[in-house]
Motif scaffolding. Structure first.
Motif, PDB file in Angstrom:
ATOM      1  N   PRO A  32      94.987  39.627  23.958  1.00  0.00           N
ATOM      2  CA  PRO A  32      95.277  38.811  22.767  1.00  0.00           C
ATOM      3  C   PRO A  32      94.622  37.435  22.773  1.00  0.00           C
ATOM      4  CG  PRO A  32      97.236  39.035  24.152  1.00  0.00           C
ATOM      5  CD  PRO A  32      96.214  39.999  24.680  1.00  0.00           C
ATOM      6  N   LEU A  36      91.901  36.835  19.938  1.00  0.00           N
ATOM      7  CA  LEU A  36      92.044  35.731  18.993  1.00  0.00           C
ATOM      8  C   LEU A  36      90.816  34.821  19.034  1.00  0.00           C
ATOM      9  CD1 LEU A  36      93.937  34.224  17.012  1.00  0.00           C
ATOM     10  CD2 LEU A  36      94.829  32.965  18.982  1.00  0.00           C
ATOM     11  N   SER A  92      97.843  38.372  17.689  1.00  0.00           N
ATOM     12  CA  SER A  92      96.811  37.533  17.078  1.00  0.00           C
ATOM     13  C   SER A  92      97.060  37.299  15.594  1.00  0.00           C
ATOM     14  CB  SER A  92      95.433  38.160  17.278  1.00  0.00           C
ATOM     15  OG  SER A  92      95.125  38.258  18.652  1.00  0.00           O
TER      16      SER A  92
END
Length: 277
Positions: A32, A36, A92
């Motif tokens: 994540p 992101l 995200s």
């Protein structure tokens, strides 16, 4: 979010301890965190590539674009990793939505900080670092604590109290040096693998036979798109660790200022005594 739900040990840490914890979090939540990162780093690299085709001084454009887009990723990262520290899964899309809800207020505060930083940079580097030490936790205060815009300066001032400002200034200098070393290391690795695997030197292979290597490196940094892009990528790849370390420095200040560690010990002792009765 409650202190007792914190998934890390509630204890006071040095900046080295915060950096170690940042490495551990990046390793555990690498999917994540870097997923992101892609949403912000890829547009940043694309914008730089387009801009560098039309203008010179590519390295300066690289830094300028980073200064514009990094705060957005920083806010989204804090919006995602902050709840994760207290047991709420990092997603995200949720992090981006959380940033979007306060995007106008966050952007306004970051623009003000960036303008002041740039003005102080023309005077001297140290005043800019002093300002960063004071206003470096805008994302945490605005997005995690959900403070009103008018209350943000007051809250940041509180965080700098009790010796917090001196600690923050030391943290900023230490993390800045760490970021420089990490970015340089990533750049050297990318240059090495590009030269070794694909026989496409990025920087050092091009200047190896130059009579004045320092001047040649300086020229390529500012005038070679591929060199500047590699610098851009290297800075982005190392940024999550530095930003997470800065986030844990914020938690450390709250632990010190609000006595979270003592609070947790009291609760643990109350549970123990209750079990013995």
């Amino acid at each position: 979010m409650r202190v007792e739900d914190c998934i890390v040990n509630v204890e006071r840490r040095s900046i080295g301890g915060c950096a170690d914890l940042a490495f551990a979090f990046c390793r555990k939540f690498i999917g994540p965190v870097y997923g992101l990162l892609f949403w912000f780093a890829f547009p940043s690299c694309a914008i730089f590539w387009l801009v560098s085709a039309r203008f010179t001084d590519q390295l300066l454009w690289s830094v300028a674009i980073m200064l514009l887009i990094c705060p957005l990723y920083s806010g989204a990262l804090i919006a995602g990793i902050g709840p994760q520290v207290f047991g709420v899964p990092f997603q995200s899309t949720v992090a981006i939505k959380s940033l979007g809800k306060r995007l106008f207020a966050y952007t306004f505060l970051m623009v003000v900080c960036r303008v002041l930083q740039w003005l102080l940079m023309f005077c001297f580097v140290v005043p800019s670092l002093l300002l960063t030490a004071v206003y470096g936790h805008v994302a945490e205060v605005l997005l995690l604590e959900q403070s009103k815009v008018n209350d943000v300066p007051k809250r940041l001032g509180w965080l700098c109290g009790g010796g917090g400002f001196v600690r923050y200034f030391g943290h900023i200098c230490w993390l800045g040096l760490l970021w420089l070393v990490f970015s340089l290391g990533i750049f050297l690795l990318l240059d090495f693998f590009s030269s070794t695997l694909f026989n496409i030197p990025i920087l050092f292979g091009k200047v190896a036979n130059s009579p004045d290597m320092g001047e040649a490196i300086s020229f390529l940094l500012f005038n070679d798109r591929y060199v500047a892009l590699t610098v851009h990528v290297s800075i982005w790849l190392t940024f999550p660790i530095i930003r997470l370390a800065w986030f844990f420095a914020y938690l450390d200040q709250r632990i010190r200022g609000e006595c979270w560690d003592i609070d947790v010990k009291f609760r643990q002792e109350a549970v123990r005594l209750g079990g013995n009765s």
